[in-house]
Design a protein around this motif. Structure first.
Motif, PDB file in Angstrom:
ATOM      1  N   ARG A 438     -26.020 113.262   5.394  1.00  0.00           N
ATOM      2  CA  ARG A 438     -25.433 111.922   5.506  1.00  0.00           C
ATOM      3  C   ARG A 438     -23.905 112.002   5.460  1.00  0.00           C
ATOM      4  NH1 ARG A 438     -28.562 110.043   1.988  1.00  0.00           N
ATOM      5  NH2 ARG A 438     -30.140 109.241   3.429  1.00  0.00           N
ATOM      6  N   TRP A 439     -23.382 112.925   4.655  1.00  0.00           N
ATOM      7  CA  TRP A 439     -21.929 113.047   4.515  1.00  0.00           C
ATOM      8  C   TRP A 439     -21.285 113.673   5.756  1.00  0.00           C
ATOM      9  CZ3 TRP A 439     -18.459 117.277   3.714  1.00  0.00           C
ATOM     10  CH2 TRP A 439     -17.167 116.887   3.316  1.00  0.00           C
ATOM     11  N   VAL A 440     -21.947 114.661   6.380  1.00  0.00           N
ATOM     12  CA  VAL A 440     -21.337 115.306   7.551  1.00  0.00           C
ATOM     13  C   VAL A 440     -21.597 114.543   8.845  1.00  0.00           C
ATOM     14  CG1 VAL A 440     -21.526 117.590   6.483  1.00  0.00           C
ATOM     15  CG2 VAL A 440     -23.290 116.852   8.089  1.00  0.00           C
ATOM     16  N   GLU A 441     -22.520 113.595   8.814  1.00  0.00           N
ATOM     17  CA  GLU A 441     -22.877 112.886  10.051  1.00  0.00           C
ATOM     18  C   GLU A 441     -21.675 112.228  10.743  1.00  0.00           C
ATOM     19  OE1 GLU A 441     -26.878 110.801  11.195  1.00  0.00           O
ATOM     20  OE2 GLU A 441     -26.261 112.882  11.388  1.00  0.00           O
ATOM     21  N   PRO A 442     -20.754 111.549  10.037  1.00  0.00           N
ATOM     22  CA  PRO A 442     -19.603 110.969  10.741  1.00  0.00           C
ATOM     23  C   PRO A 442     -18.744 112.006  11.453  1.00  0.00           C
ATOM     24  CG  PRO A 442     -19.816 110.012   8.543  1.00  0.00           C
ATOM     25  CD  PRO A 442     -20.768 111.161   8.602  1.00  0.00           C
ATOM     26  N   ILE A 443     -18.683 113.225  10.923  1.00  0.00           N
ATOM     27  CA  ILE A 443     -17.929 114.281  11.603  1.00  0.00           C
ATOM     28  C   ILE A 443     -18.608 114.626  12.916  1.00  0.00           C
ATOM     29  CG2 ILE A 443     -16.978 116.606  11.414  1.00  0.00           C
ATOM     30  CD1 ILE A 443     -17.157 116.359   8.381  1.00  0.00           C
ATOM     31  N   LEU A 444     -19.923 114.821  12.872  1.00  0.00           N
ATOM     32  CA  LEU A 444     -20.673 115.154  14.090  1.00  0.00           C
ATOM     33  C   LEU A 444     -20.556 114.041  15.125  1.00  0.00           C
ATOM     34  CD1 LEU A 444     -23.892 116.579  12.376  1.00  0.00           C
ATOM     35  CD2 LEU A 444     -22.186 117.903  13.634  1.00  0.00           C
ATOM     36  N   GLU A 445     -20.662 112.804  14.677  1.00  0.00           N
ATOM     37  CA  GLU A 445     -20.601 111.676  15.616  1.00  0.00           C
ATOM     38  C   GLU A 445     -19.215 111.547  16.241  1.00  0.00           C
ATOM     39  OE1 GLU A 445     -21.779 108.467  13.127  1.00  0.00           O
ATOM     40  OE2 GLU A 445     -23.941 108.874  13.335  1.00  0.00           O
ATOM     41  N   THR A 446     -18.172 111.765  15.442  1.00  0.00           N
ATOM     42  CA  THR A 446     -16.806 111.683  15.982  1.00  0.00           C
ATOM     43  C   THR A 446     -16.568 112.791  16.994  1.00  0.00           C
ATOM     44  OG1 THR A 446     -16.007 110.697  13.919  1.00  0.00           O
ATOM     45  CG2 THR A 446     -14.355 111.676  15.386  1.00  0.00           C
ATOM     46  N   TRP A 447     -17.002 113.996  16.675  1.00  0.00           N
ATOM     47  CA  TRP A 447     -16.832 115.106  17.615  1.00  0.00           C
ATOM     48  C   TRP A 447     -17.594 114.859  18.911  1.00  0.00           C
ATOM     49  CZ3 TRP A 447     -17.562 119.961  13.984  1.00  0.00           C
ATOM     50  CH2 TRP A 447     -16.414 120.077  13.176  1.00  0.00           C
ATOM     51  N   GLN A 448     -18.780 114.270  18.793  1.00  0.00           N
ATOM     52  CA  GLN A 448     -19.557 113.998  20.000  1.00  0.00           C
ATOM     53  C   GLN A 448     -18.830 112.996  20.890  1.00  0.00           C
ATOM     54  OE1 GLN A 448     -23.501 112.444  19.278  1.00  0.00           O
ATOM     55  NE2 GLN A 448     -24.219 112.999  21.298  1.00  0.00           N
ATOM     56  N   ARG A 449     -18.236 111.983  20.284  1.00  0.00           N
ATOM     57  CA  ARG A 449     -17.488 110.997  21.068  1.00  0.00           C
ATOM     58  C   ARG A 449     -16.225 111.608  21.665  1.00  0.00           C
ATOM     59  NH1 ARG A 449     -18.989 107.371  16.839  1.00  0.00           N
ATOM     60  NH2 ARG A 449     -17.017 107.813  15.753  1.00  0.00           N
ATOM     61  N   ASP A 450     -15.566 112.474  20.906  1.00  0.00           N
ATOM     62  CA  ASP A 450     -14.302 113.044  21.366  1.00  0.00           C
ATOM     63  C   ASP A 450     -14.487 114.179  22.364  1.00  0.00           C
ATOM     64  OD1 ASP A 450     -13.108 111.273  19.675  1.00  0.00           O
ATOM     65  OD2 ASP A 450     -12.441 112.747  18.191  1.00  0.00           O
ATOM     66  N   GLY A 451     -15.703 114.725  22.471  1.00  0.00           N
ATOM     67  CA  GLY A 451     -15.919 115.859  23.360  1.00  0.00           C
ATOM     68  C   GLY A 451     -15.081 117.049  22.927  1.00  0.00           C
ATOM     69  N   GLY A 452     -14.369 117.645  23.862  1.00  0.00           N
ATOM     70  CA  GLY A 452     -13.542 118.799  23.534  1.00  0.00           C
ATOM     71  C   GLY A 452     -12.165 118.457  23.004  1.00  0.00           C
ATOM     72  N   ASP A 453     -11.837 117.165  22.962  1.00  0.00           N
ATOM     73  CA  ASP A 453     -10.525 116.763  22.442  1.00  0.00           C
ATOM     74  C   ASP A 453     -10.420 117.150  20.969  1.00  0.00           C
ATOM     75  OD1 ASP A 453     -10.045 115.694  24.898  1.00  0.00           O
ATOM     76  OD2 ASP A 453     -10.339 113.607  24.297  1.00  0.00           O
ATOM     77  N   GLY A 454      -9.324 117.770  20.614  1.00  0.00           N
ATOM     78  CA  GLY A 454      -9.120 118.156  19.219  1.00  0.00           C
ATOM     79  C   GLY A 454      -9.642 119.533  18.865  1.00  0.00           C
TER      80      GLY A 454
END
Length: 483
Positions: A438-454
């Motif tokens: 539950r704690w790491v899920e926002p990281i995974l979701e943000t990375w998925q939205r950002d794609g390779g950005d960052g």
């Protein structure tokens, strides 16, 4: 105590590289209970004797000190058996039950050393076959799920078949002697516990670094990445051990209750804080130990243009009275400068320094996890060369291998013995594991939205992207190797 130990995935890498060598060490050390049988099950069609010969050949690839002599392997092999098994076929589970029922062993341990997506199928079939009686325990190897939803689905199925005290979710870092001694250090001694709080500790760093690349596991790793592979389980478990409140007893649930409180107290991520406080990287070509190392995108079975991270560094806080405002830095990666796993507790400087310039260094406690297990307490001392001299750093070094030369057991060896004995203290409870997801899920979701950005790259053989150093420097600190 008699026991049966069944390895699902009996010809897989995990079984022959880690589990069987660990089991042999327990046998060599005389720690296995008498009257044990070990059954490997897999899809290959071979006899008991063929499997024993196959495993003997595989043992030649483990570290030399852990290899058995011919005589040792001959004795060890007497407890080894093999059965062909298609995990999708109900009748094959009935055959397994018949093998287990040949004798009524006191304990039956079913170790699922398979891909996690097979866990629900295996557990359901075990339930249908009646292989879920109170004397049976199931060991679930990580990663347990791919995200929160899949982890919850696996746990629902496991709970529908087994009681919670029959489910042993393994995290081999918890079996390391240094992690066990972290509990002893904090709760068996009066020295550190009064200092173990925000007033005295400046920051805590957890590093899980590997110098190797993904090797031939490119397809698996590309679906997983460093966050799922190392942070969600190993790094967070270490963080809970460092930050937990003293449990009321050494009972497994008393310990796991306190660990869960830490996970629930972790500062939650938002998309903005993910981009600010989490660094993800991917190794490019470089040099490791004097040898050329290929880039991640050049590794076997890695898709072209992949944005999977091989490095993660992040900053978080435990939002409670003990730790409010203390940054916790977590870092892990492949193809880094060294194979090095450690926890560094950096203490605050003295409130008023009476010594000359150059004495402003602070104390720190280093808990070493690999390649060796031990503790280092870094202090400041005077050399005695003059009244106004600056203090110099010194450290007290406790090497557990030297301190307890005849009593050391490896992580998997310890955890296998605990599973056979029914000790749950070093295993993860389902609510702990789900809270970590539950704690790491926002990281995974943000990375998925950002794609390779960052996604930042770093040369193989370094300590990761410069942004990881900047992450710590914003608070006025540096990583341990830079101190």
């Amino acid at each position: 105590m008699s026991f049966d130990l069944v390895f699902f995935g009996g010809t897989g890498d995990l079984t022959w590289r880690k589990l069987m060598p660990a089991l042999f060490q327990a046998f060599r050390h005389g720690k296995l209970p008498e009257g044990g049988r070990v059954l490997a099950v897999a899809r290959d069609d071979q006899s008991d004797e063929q499997y024993r010969e196959w495993l003997k050949e595989r043992f030649q690839e483990v570290d030399t000190p852990k290899r058995p002599s011919d005589e040792e392997f001959s004795r060890f092999a007497e407890m080894l058996f093999y059965r062909r098994m298609d995990l999708s076929q109900p009748e094959h589970y009935q055959r397994l039950k018949a093998w287990v029922d040949e004798r009524q062993a006191d304990t039956v341990v079913l170790y699922l050393a398979t891909s996690p997506h097979l866990f629900p199928v295996i557990c359901e079939q075990l339930g249908h076959a009646g292989l879920n009686t109170p004397r049976i325990r199931v060991v679930l190897e990580k990663p347990l799920g791919h995200d929160l939803q899949s982890a919850q689905q696996i746990n629902r199925v496991v709970r529908s078949v087994f009681d919670e005290n029959q489910a042993f979710r393994i995290d081999h870092y918890l079996g390391k002697p240094s992690v066990q001694n972290l509990m002893a250090l904090r709760f068996g001694n009066v020295l550190f516990e009064p200092l173990w709080r925000r007033e005295n500790i400046a920051n805590i760093q957890i590093t899980l670094a590997e110098s190797i690349g993904v090797g031939t596991r490119g397809d698996f790793y590309d679906r997983t990445g460093a966050l799922r592979d190392m942070v969600q389980n190993h790094a967070l478990q270490l963080l809970t051990m460092i930050a937990m409140e003293p449990p009321s007893s050494a009972d497994a649930d008393a310990i796991r209750d306190e660990k869960l409180k830490v996970l629930r107290s972790l500062k939650p991520f938002t998309p903005e804080s993910v981009r600010r406080e989490v660094v993800r990287g991917q190794y490019r070509s470089g040099t490791v130990d004097g040898k050329a190392a290929a880039a991640y995108l050049e590794e076997t079975k890695v898709p072209r243009g992949s944005s999977t991270e091989t490095f993660v560094a992040l900053r978080t806080e435990v939002q409670n009275w003990r730790w409010a405002g203390v940054p916790f830095y977590l870092r892990t990666g492949k193809r880094l400068a060294a194979r090095d796993a450690e926890i560094v507790v950096n203490f605050r400087p003295t409130p008023h320094n009476i010594f000359p310039a150059g004495s402003a260094l602070s104390n720190k406690l280093v808990i070493k996890l690999q390649p060796e297990d031990g503790l280092e307490l870094h202090l400041l001392a005077a050399k005695g060369t003059g009244q106004q001299e600056a203090l110099s750093p010194v450290f007290l070094d406790l090497d557990f291998d030297k301190a307890f030369p005849s009593e050391r057991v490896g992580a998997y060896e310890r955890l296998l013995l605990d599973a056979i004995a029914g000790r749950l203290n070093l295993f993860v409870r389902s609510d702990e594991q789900e809270q970590a997801w539950r704690w790491v899920e926002p990281i995974l979701e943000t990375w998925q939205r950002d794609g390779g950005d960052g996604l930042r790259t770093y040369p193989a053989g370094t300590w990761g992207p410069p942004a990881a150093s900047a992450l710590v420097a914003r608070d006025g600190y540096t990583w341990s190797e830079e101190q």
